[in-house]
Design a protein around this motif. Structure first.
Motif, short mmCIF file in Angstrom:
data_model
loop_
_atom_site.label_atom_id
_atom_site.label_comp_id
_atom_site.label_asym_id
_atom_site.label_seq_id
_atom_site.Cartn_x
_atom_site.Cartn_y
_atom_site.Cartn_z
N THR A 280 -9.64 9.55 -11.12
CA THR A 280 -9.25 10.11 -9.83
C THR A 280 -7.74 10.28 -9.81
N TRP A 281 -7.30 11.46 -9.40
CA TRP A 281 -5.89 11.82 -9.37
C TRP A 281 -5.39 11.78 -7.93
N LEU A 282 -4.31 11.03 -7.70
CA LEU A 282 -3.68 10.91 -6.40
C LEU A 282 -2.26 11.43 -6.50
N ARG A 283 -1.80 12.07 -5.41
CA ARG A 283 -0.43 12.59 -5.41
C ARG A 283 0.24 12.21 -4.10
N ALA A 284 1.50 11.77 -4.21
CA ALA A 284 2.31 11.44 -3.03
C ALA A 284 3.59 12.25 -3.10
N THR B 38 10.92 8.47 -1.66
CA THR B 38 12.08 9.34 -1.85
C THR B 38 11.92 10.25 -3.06
N MET B 39 10.79 10.13 -3.75
CA MET B 39 10.51 10.96 -4.92
C MET B 39 9.01 11.16 -5.02
N PRO B 40 8.55 12.26 -5.64
CA PRO B 40 7.12 12.48 -5.79
C PRO B 40 6.52 11.56 -6.86
N TRP C 248 1.18 5.95 -13.49
CA TRP C 248 2.05 6.46 -12.43
C TRP C 248 3.09 7.40 -13.04
N TRP C 249 3.04 8.69 -12.71
CA TRP C 249 4.08 9.64 -13.09
C TRP C 249 5.09 9.63 -11.95
N VAL C 250 6.33 9.32 -12.25
CA VAL C 250 7.36 9.13 -11.23
C VAL C 250 8.43 10.19 -11.39
N GLY C 251 8.62 11.00 -10.35
CA GLY C 251 9.59 12.09 -10.39
C GLY C 251 10.97 11.66 -9.94
N TRP D 62 0.84 -1.20 0.00
CA TRP D 62 0.00 0.00 0.00
C TRP D 62 0.87 1.25 0.00
N PHE D 63 0.28 2.31 -0.52
CA PHE D 63 0.96 3.59 -0.67
C PHE D 63 0.03 4.68 -0.17
N GLY D 64 0.56 5.63 0.60
CA GLY D 64 -0.23 6.76 1.08
C GLY D 64 -0.24 7.88 0.05
N PHE D 65 -1.43 8.39 -0.25
CA PHE D 65 -1.60 9.45 -1.24
C PHE D 65 -2.55 10.52 -0.73
#
Length: 163
Positions: free
Chosen positions: A30-34, A50-52, A66-69, A17-20
């Motif tokens: 639905t757009w989620l951001r971490a 360690t990255m957005p 998933w857009w990975v920064g 699981w990931f917190g968003f």
């Protein structure tokens, strides 16, 4: 903004699981951001990002974007999956392993995790129908990434830059 969890089921790997933060809902999903420091859990450990990251989900659609920064090379990863569903605390989907990925640094599109797909399929953790769905959706999403014409593709980068 509300806080949600995204539960990602990997067969046979278990539930991650990931917190968003839920930042938007529109016609695309639905757009989620971490942001950096968001919590995550894997069967073998816990940590913080360690990255957005930005994720786009929609019920009934067999993929999650998933857009990975990643400072070493930003990328857009498509998790091919059984269609996501909402839960009491957020979202859940079953990963079908194949991941079309667009790499920002060179524009390359590839389908990753072929080995995990084969392990899940040959190990009996994925039905023949799920395996076929994974292959068809992965190829279709790879073509979509190569065309780069969908407005939501740019929206994901904009939300990532705000993280």
């Amino acid at each position: 903004m509300s806080t949600v969890r995204l539960h990602k089921v990997k067969r046979p790997g278990g539930v991650y699981w990931f917190g968003f933060e839920q930042v938007a809902r529109d016609a695309d999903g639905t757009w989620l951001r971490a942001p950096i420091g968001s919590p995550w859990h894997a069967p073998h450990e816990d940590g913080t990002s360690t990255m957005p990251v930005v994720v786009l989900l929609a019920t009934g659609r067999p993929w999650a974007a998933w857009w990975v920064g990643d400072p070493a090379g930003r990328r857009l990863e498509i998790d091919v999956c059984l269609p996501p569903s909402t839960t009491d605390d957020g979202w859940r989907y079953v990963d079908l392993e194949l991941d079309p990925v667009w790499h920002e640094n060179d524009g390359r599109v590839e389908i990753e995790d072929e080995d995990e797909y084969e392990e899940s399929w040959r190990g009996g953790f994925m039905s023949a129908d799920d395996a076929k769905l994974a292959r068809v959706v992965a190829e279709g999403c790879a073509q979509l990434l190569r065309r780069d014409t969908e407005p939501w593709l740019r929206r994901g980068w904009e939300l990532l830059d705000q993280a």
